[in-house]
Design a protein around this motif. Structure first.
Motif, PDB file in Angstrom:
ATOM      1  N   GLY A  53     -65.834  -0.004 -10.887  1.00 11.66           N
ATOM      2  CA  GLY A  53     -65.684   0.035 -12.578  1.00 11.66           C
ATOM      3  C   GLY A  53     -64.185   0.164 -12.502  1.00 11.66           C
ATOM      4  N   GLY A  54     -63.502   0.092 -13.850  1.00  8.36           N
ATOM      5  CA  GLY A  54     -62.258   0.256 -14.397  1.00  8.36           C
ATOM      6  C   GLY A  54     -61.596  -0.785 -13.906  1.00  8.36           C
ATOM      7  N   VAL A  55     -60.128  -0.556 -13.514  1.00  4.88           N
ATOM      8  CA  VAL A  55     -59.299  -1.469 -12.776  1.00  4.88           C
ATOM      9  C   VAL A  55     -59.348  -1.534 -11.238  1.00  4.88           C
ATOM     10  CG1 VAL A  55     -56.719  -2.242 -12.758  1.00  4.88           C
ATOM     11  CG2 VAL A  55     -57.755  -1.217 -14.785  1.00  4.88           C
ATOM     12  N   GLN A  56     -59.548  -2.967 -10.694  1.00  2.00           N
ATOM     13  CA  GLN A  56     -59.701  -2.903  -9.551  1.00  2.00           C
ATOM     14  C   GLN A  56     -58.567  -3.777  -8.846  1.00  2.00           C
ATOM     15  OE1 GLN A  56     -61.899  -1.251  -7.561  1.00  2.00           O
ATOM     16  NE2 GLN A  56     -62.607  -0.195  -9.129  1.00  2.00           N
ATOM     17  N   GLN A  57     -58.202  -3.861  -7.542  1.00  4.88           N
ATOM     18  CA  GLN A  57     -57.043  -4.696  -6.956  1.00  4.88           C
ATOM     19  C   GLN A  57     -57.838  -5.720  -6.120  1.00  4.88           C
ATOM     20  OE1 GLN A  57     -54.387  -2.772  -4.203  1.00  4.88           O
ATOM     21  NE2 GLN A  57     -55.860  -0.790  -4.406  1.00  4.88           N
ATOM     22  N   THR A  58     -57.331  -6.742  -5.747  1.00  2.00           N
ATOM     23  CA  THR A  58     -57.413  -7.885  -4.940  1.00  2.00           C
ATOM     24  C   THR A  58     -55.969  -8.316  -4.148  1.00  2.00           C
ATOM     25  OG1 THR A  58     -59.382  -8.752  -5.908  1.00  2.00           O
ATOM     26  CG2 THR A  58     -58.566 -10.018  -4.538  1.00  2.00           C
ATOM     27  N   ILE A  59     -56.053  -8.294  -3.224  1.00  2.00           N
ATOM     28  CA  ILE A  59     -54.833  -8.713  -2.156  1.00  2.00           C
ATOM     29  C   ILE A  59     -55.045 -10.240  -1.677  1.00  2.00           C
ATOM     30  CG2 ILE A  59     -53.515  -8.320  -0.297  1.00  2.00           C
ATOM     31  CD1 ILE A  59     -53.693  -5.933  -2.307  1.00  2.00           C
ATOM     32  N   GLU A  60     -54.050 -10.862  -2.236  1.00  2.00           N
ATOM     33  CA  GLU A  60     -53.744 -12.336  -1.967  1.00  2.00           C
ATOM     34  C   GLU A  60     -52.606 -12.703  -1.015  1.00  2.00           C
ATOM     35  OE1 GLU A  60     -52.361 -16.273  -4.699  1.00  2.00           O
ATOM     36  OE2 GLU A  60     -53.649 -15.009  -5.753  1.00  2.00           O
ATOM     37  N   LEU A  61     -52.958 -13.146   0.138  1.00  2.00           N
ATOM     38  CA  LEU A  61     -51.963 -13.358   1.035  1.00  2.00           C
ATOM     39  C   LEU A  61     -50.927 -14.634   0.837  1.00  2.00           C
ATOM     40  CD1 LEU A  61     -50.369 -12.666   3.735  1.00  2.00           C
ATOM     41  CD2 LEU A  61     -52.082 -14.167   5.029  1.00  2.00           C
ATOM     42  N   GLU A  62     -49.490 -14.439   0.603  1.00  2.00           N
ATOM     43  CA  GLU A  62     -48.826 -15.484   0.268  1.00  2.00           C
ATOM     44  C   GLU A  62     -48.136 -16.340   1.482  1.00  2.00           C
ATOM     45  OE1 GLU A  62     -47.304 -15.702  -4.070  1.00  2.00           O
ATOM     46  OE2 GLU A  62     -46.158 -14.340  -2.901  1.00  2.00           O
ATOM     47  N   GLN A  63     -47.513 -15.267   2.367  1.00  2.00           N
ATOM     48  CA  GLN A  63     -46.951 -15.778   3.693  1.00  2.00           C
ATOM     49  C   GLN A  63     -47.088 -14.537   4.451  1.00  2.00           C
ATOM     50  OE1 GLN A  63     -42.804 -17.162   2.860  1.00  2.00           O
ATOM     51  NE2 GLN A  63     -42.625 -17.795   4.989  1.00  2.00           N
ATOM     52  N   TRP A  84     -54.457  -7.363 -10.100  1.00  2.00           N
ATOM     53  CA  TRP A  84     -55.286  -6.029 -10.823  1.00  2.00           C
ATOM     54  C   TRP A  84     -56.158  -6.771 -11.817  1.00  2.00           C
ATOM     55  CZ3 TRP A  84     -55.055  -1.365  -8.598  1.00  2.00           C
ATOM     56  CH2 TRP A  84     -54.090  -0.787  -7.974  1.00  2.00           C
ATOM     57  N   HIS A  85     -57.479  -6.343 -11.699  1.00  6.23           N
ATOM     58  CA  HIS A  85     -58.515  -6.794 -12.989  1.00  6.23           C
ATOM     59  C   HIS A  85     -59.457  -5.666 -13.179  1.00  6.23           C
ATOM     60  CE1 HIS A  85     -60.512  -7.423  -8.972  1.00  6.23           C
ATOM     61  NE2 HIS A  85     -61.299  -7.266  -9.243  1.00  6.23           N
ATOM     62  N   TRP A  86     -60.184  -6.251 -14.353  1.00 10.16           N
ATOM     63  CA  TRP A  86     -60.888  -5.159 -14.925  1.00 10.16           C
ATOM     64  C   TRP A  86     -62.372  -5.589 -14.139  1.00 10.16           C
ATOM     65  CZ3 TRP A  86     -59.860  -0.893 -17.232  1.00 10.16           C
ATOM     66  CH2 TRP A  86     -58.524  -0.870 -18.097  1.00 10.16           C
ATOM     67  N   GLU A  87     -62.868  -4.696 -13.584  1.00 12.29           N
ATOM     68  CA  GLU A  87     -64.252  -4.919 -12.865  1.00 12.29           C
ATOM     69  C   GLU A  87     -65.310  -5.521 -13.621  1.00 12.29           C
ATOM     70  OE1 GLU A  87     -66.163  -3.577  -8.994  1.00 12.29           O
ATOM     71  OE2 GLU A  87     -66.642  -2.129 -10.324  1.00 12.29           O
ATOM     72  N   GLU A  88     -65.443  -4.903 -14.938  1.00 14.31           N
ATOM     73  CA  GLU A  88     -66.504  -5.126 -16.017  1.00 14.31           C
ATOM     74  C   GLU A  88     -66.564  -6.621 -16.351  1.00 14.31           C
ATOM     75  OE1 GLU A  88     -65.834  -0.917 -15.746  1.00 14.31           O
ATOM     76  OE2 GLU A  88     -64.374  -2.754 -16.210  1.00 14.31           O
ATOM     77  N   ASP A  89     -65.480  -7.070 -16.565  1.00 16.34           N
ATOM     78  CA  ASP A  89     -65.504  -8.787 -17.089  1.00 16.34           C
ATOM     79  C   ASP A  89     -64.456  -9.652 -16.321  1.00 16.34           C
ATOM     80  OD1 ASP A  89     -62.976  -7.943 -17.926  1.00 16.34           O
ATOM     81  OD2 ASP A  89     -63.495  -8.177 -20.147  1.00 16.34           O
ATOM     82  N   GLY A  90     -63.862  -9.058 -15.342  1.00 15.28           N
ATOM     83  CA  GLY A  90     -62.885  -9.854 -14.547  1.00 15.28           C
ATOM     84  C   GLY A  90     -61.496 -10.173 -15.090  1.00 15.28           C
ATOM     85  N   ALA A  91     -61.303  -9.718 -16.302  1.00 10.58           N
ATOM     86  CA  ALA A  91     -60.118 -10.020 -16.918  1.00 10.58           C
ATOM     87  C   ALA A  91     -58.962  -9.405 -16.212  1.00 10.58           C
ATOM     88  CB  ALA A  91     -60.156  -9.457 -18.417  1.00 10.58           C
ATOM     89  N   ALA A  92     -57.805 -10.188 -16.194  1.00 10.34           N
ATOM     90  CA  ALA A  92     -56.528  -9.672 -15.568  1.00 10.34           C
ATOM     91  C   ALA A  92     -55.852  -8.621 -16.152  1.00 10.34           C
ATOM     92  CB  ALA A  92     -55.584 -10.807 -15.808  1.00 10.34           C
TER      93      ALA A  92
END
Length: 130
Positions: A53-63, A84-92
């Motif tokens: 729930g709430g705000v979650q994070q995803t790590i994206e590797l650039e280099q 960071w995105h809201w888990e409930e609806d995926g909104a940034a």
């Protein structure tokens, strides 16, 4: 044992795959989190465990910068986007440009440290002149 411990660290962290996350860590791992030093596998498990729930994070590797990996050790710096995105609806909910520095031993993560300043991370690991 993975041949690409940094990418596996990020994948397992993103997917909340704690077993895979712990498998890529050296038993004496040191995680230098913003809340202080975490040592060992149990401390790493607690650090990587995130509530739902709430705000979650995803790590994206650039280099990815890597050096000295031939024998299973060495160091690496991952330039990442922490999304960071809201888990409930995926909104940034935001994005941070940062770097993660890794120390490797026996093809496992021995040390990890986040950096807000990518240049500082690259300098600290010796990838660019200070």
């Amino acid at each position: 044992m993975t041949s690409d411990p940094v990418r596996e660290f990020i994948r397992a962290f993103n997917e909340r795959d704690l077993d895979a996350f712990l498998a890529v860590l050296d038993p004496e791992v040191e995680l230098h989190s913003r809340k202080g030093l975490r040592k060992g596998l149990e401390a790493a498990r607690l650090w990587a465990s995130r509530g739902t729930g709430g705000v979650q994070q995803t790590i994206e590797l650039e280099q990815l910068y890597e050096e000295g990996l031939e024998g299973g050790g060495g160091r690496a710096v991952a330039l990442i986007l922490r999304r960071w995105h809201w888990e409930e609806d995926g909104a940034a909910a935001g994005v941070d440009e940062m770097a993660w520095a890794f120390e490797l031993r026996d093809r496992k993560v021995r040390g990890w440290r986040p950096f807000d300043d990518r240049g500082e991370a690259l300098r600290s690991a010796g990838f660019v002149a200070g």
